[in-house]
Enzyme design. Structure first.
Site, PDB file in Angstrom:
ATOM      1  N   ASN A  58      12.544  -9.197  17.637  1.00  0.00           N
ATOM      2  CA  ASN A  58      12.909  -7.923  16.994  1.00  0.00           C
ATOM      3  C   ASN A  58      13.990  -8.139  15.943  1.00  0.00           C
ATOM      4  OD1 ASN A  58      11.463  -7.105  19.319  1.00  0.00           O
ATOM      5  ND2 ASN A  58      12.437  -5.118  19.211  1.00  0.00           N
ATOM      6  N   ALA A 103       0.817  -1.216   0.000  1.00  0.00           N
ATOM      7  CA  ALA A 103       0.000   0.000   0.000  1.00  0.00           C
ATOM      8  C   ALA A 103       0.851   1.266   0.000  1.00  0.00           C
ATOM      9  CB  ALA A 103      -0.919  -0.008   1.221  1.00  0.00           C
ATOM     10  N   THR A 145       4.545 -12.042  15.139  1.00  0.00           N
ATOM     11  CA  THR A 145       5.592 -11.525  16.020  1.00  0.00           C
ATOM     12  C   THR A 145       5.535 -12.188  17.393  1.00  0.00           C
ATOM     13  OG1 THR A 145       6.191  -9.555  17.300  1.00  0.00           O
ATOM     14  CG2 THR A 145       3.983  -9.597  16.420  1.00  0.00           C
ATOM     15  N   ASP A 146       6.684 -12.227  18.079  1.00  0.00           N
ATOM     16  CA  ASP A 146       6.693 -12.763  19.452  1.00  0.00           C
ATOM     17  C   ASP A 146       5.926 -11.852  20.407  1.00  0.00           C
ATOM     18  OD1 ASP A 146       8.504 -10.639  19.546  1.00  0.00           O
ATOM     19  OD2 ASP A 146       9.995 -11.710  20.753  1.00  0.00           O
ATOM     20  N   GLU A 147       5.642 -10.611  19.965  1.00  0.00           N
ATOM     21  CA  GLU A 147       4.976  -9.672  20.874  1.00  0.00           C
ATOM     22  C   GLU A 147       3.554 -10.105  21.221  1.00  0.00           C
ATOM     23  OE1 GLU A 147       5.663  -5.558  20.278  1.00  0.00           O
ATOM     24  OE2 GLU A 147       7.524  -5.901  19.189  1.00  0.00           O
ATOM     25  N   ALA A 187       1.768  -4.995   7.168  1.00  0.00           N
ATOM     26  CA  ALA A 187       1.253  -4.699   8.509  1.00  0.00           C
ATOM     27  C   ALA A 187       1.572  -3.263   8.869  1.00  0.00           C
ATOM     28  CB  ALA A 187       1.889  -5.629   9.540  1.00  0.00           C
ATOM     29  N   GLU A 188       0.783  -2.711   9.755  1.00  0.00           N
ATOM     30  CA  GLU A 188       1.228  -1.561  10.539  1.00  0.00           C
ATOM     31  C   GLU A 188       2.081  -2.196  11.625  1.00  0.00           C
ATOM     32  OE1 GLU A 188       0.938   1.624  10.140  1.00  0.00           O
ATOM     33  OE2 GLU A 188      -0.309   1.491   8.349  1.00  0.00           O
ATOM     34  N   SER A 189       3.343  -1.736  11.769  1.00  0.00           N
ATOM     35  CA  SER A 189       4.285  -2.543  12.533  1.00  0.00           C
ATOM     36  C   SER A 189       4.976  -1.824  13.694  1.00  0.00           C
ATOM     37  CB  SER A 189       5.358  -3.086  11.581  1.00  0.00           C
ATOM     38  OG  SER A 189       6.189  -2.024  11.147  1.00  0.00           O
ATOM     39  N   ILE A 231      -3.965  -4.817   1.362  1.00  0.00           N
ATOM     40  CA  ILE A 231      -4.364  -6.230   1.526  1.00  0.00           C
ATOM     41  C   ILE A 231      -5.823  -6.366   1.936  1.00  0.00           C
ATOM     42  CG2 ILE A 231      -2.059  -7.177   1.961  1.00  0.00           C
ATOM     43  CD1 ILE A 231      -2.835  -7.247   4.981  1.00  0.00           C
ATOM     44  N   TYR A 240      -0.691  -2.574  18.876  1.00  0.00           N
ATOM     45  CA  TYR A 240       0.003  -3.285  17.786  1.00  0.00           C
ATOM     46  C   TYR A 240      -0.014  -4.790  18.030  1.00  0.00           C
ATOM     47  CZ  TYR A 240       3.946  -5.533  15.404  1.00  0.00           C
ATOM     48  OH  TYR A 240       4.729  -6.412  14.695  1.00  0.00           O
ATOM     49  N   ALA A 242      -1.834  -6.509  19.968  1.00  0.00           N
ATOM     50  CA  ALA A 242      -3.205  -7.045  19.998  1.00  0.00           C
ATOM     51  C   ALA A 242      -3.740  -7.211  18.577  1.00  0.00           C
ATOM     52  CB  ALA A 242      -4.115  -6.114  20.797  1.00  0.00           C
ATOM     53  N   LYS A 246      -1.908  -7.828  15.912  1.00  0.00           N
ATOM     54  CA  LYS A 246      -1.227  -8.994  15.327  1.00  0.00           C
ATOM     55  C   LYS A 246      -1.839 -10.295  15.879  1.00  0.00           C
ATOM     56  CE  LYS A 246       1.862  -9.161  12.907  1.00  0.00           C
ATOM     57  NZ  LYS A 246       1.950  -9.164  11.412  1.00  0.00           N
TER      58      LYS A 246
END
Ligand code: NAD
Length: 343
Positions: free
Chosen positions: A179, A35, A126-128, A84-86, A61, A150, A152, A154
């Site tokens: 990271n 995008a 992500t691991d987050e 993604a917004e990352s 997407i 973020y 949440a 993902k």
């Protein structure tokens, strides 16, 4: 795998993944969908387009017409989703776009994969999503406990993937990594943000006392982990990607100061803008992916040194970003009150 759709191809990890695949699979063609948000760059894809095996499609997407159009017109057989917004800090200022892309966008891709009988999809997470680690490391069975908008969003995307696979047998696999660092990373994330500021002799803002632990992964190891999970992993499964790169933010900052020959006084300790939502520690157990034959390759210190060198050698790339109004406005809005005259 003949025609791959890579979403988020104009961003950091998506573009590095395209490089990784084009180098190793001379028979594969990549359709890139992006995008071109603030984080996506046409200049990041110049070398991809020069291969003649990469074709760029601008679009979101979550736009089902665009997604279905690319998949059906290009006979896409495999999808890897990086779009993604990352950025955690941005999600604390305004989370709406995160929900649109990271949740609704993933759902749109899953629907298109199912409708067009795409053979395989890999969703990059992500691991987050696991929240903050205490004593042990995250395994794929660790419950999801995201602490920022973020992470949440993902986790919401991951749940859509899980449900789609269970409900419709959609052939989709998830990877979750720590990271990343490496070339072409947008200079708002810790390592490139600090390198680019230090190159300009500006102080670097370190949250709290800098004792937050992150599990760093060099981007090429992340790409090889994703690719291994795509080729050898099972649909419906989750695979953590990590290389035991745990390090505090203070330690990383000191290494960058050493590599760039800057004094400790260049660190400015600031109040933590993330407050209670700032996870203390991330730690990844990647033994499940290793059990199916994957191994990380890169040694942390050498990879960090190479990354610093890349930013020294590619100043045109990042200065085109850091000189933009929207970049300066974000830095001012987010860090202004903490950095004061050191902004
Ligand atoms: N950077 C990390 O350390 C890290 C670690 C683990 C996982 N991840 C995940 O890896 C993926 C890529 O991360 P990154 O660091 O390369 O991010 P990035 O912000 O550098 O790139 C994201 C790309 O996605 C594009 N994009 C955003 N919204 C879109 C939309 N709606 N439709 C199409 N394209 C859109 C952007 O234009 C940009 O090119 C993300 O899913 C992220 O959650 C990142």
């Amino acid at each position: 795998m003949k025609t791959l759709l890579v979403t988020g191809c104009a961003g950091f990890i998506g573009s590095n993944y395209c490089r990784y695949v084009l180098k190793r699979h001379p028979d594969v063609t990549i359709c890139g969908l992006d995008a071109l948000t603030y984080a996506g760059n046409l200049s990041t894809m110049e070398d991809l387009e020069a291969t003649g095996r990469f074709r760029f499609f601008p679009g979101k997407i979550q736009d089902e017409v665009v997604v279905n159009g690319v998949i059906s017109s290009q006979a896409v057989d495999t999808v890897v989703n990086f779009a993604a917004e990352s950025h955690n800090d941005r999600s604390l200022l305004d989370a709406a776009a995160f929900i649109q892309t990271d949740v609704a966008g993933v759902f749109t891709l899953l629907e298109a994969v199912q409708r067009n009988n795409v053979k395989r999809m890999l969703h990059v997470s992500t691991d987050e999503v696991y929240g903050s680690a205490t004593e042990s490391s995250f395994t794929e069975l660790t419950p999801l406990a995201p602490n920022t908008p973020y992470s949440a969003s993902k986790a919401g995307g991951d749940m859509q993937v899980r449900a789609h696979h269970i409900a419709y047998h959609t052939p989709v696999t998830i990877t979750r990594c720590g990271n990343n660092f490496g070339p072409f990373q947008y200079p708002e994330k810790l390592i490139p943000f600090f390198i680019t500021r230090l190159l300009d002799h500006k102080k670097v803002p370190l949250y709290g006392d800098g004792s937050q632990v992150r599990d760093w992964v060099y981007v090429d190891d992340h790409c090889s982990g994703i690719h291994h999970a795509l080729l050898h992993g099972f649909a419906g499964e989750v695979y953590n990607v990590g290389s035991r790169g745990e390090c505090t933010n203070l330690e990383i900052t000191k290494r960058l100061l050493e590599l760039l020959d800057r004094p400790m006084e260049m660190i400015k300790f600031i109040e933590d803008p993330r407050g209670g939502s700032h996870d203390r520690r991330y730690s990844i157990d990647a033994s499940k992916l290793q059990s199916i034959g994957w191994q990380p390759e890169f040694e942390f210190d050498k990879a960090l040194e190479d990354t610093v060198r890349w930013y020294v050698d590619n100043q045109d790339w990042w200065r085109a970003i850091t000189s933009r109004d929207d970049y300066r406005q974000f830095i001012e809005r987010y860090y202004g009150r903490y950095l004061g005259e050191d902004l």
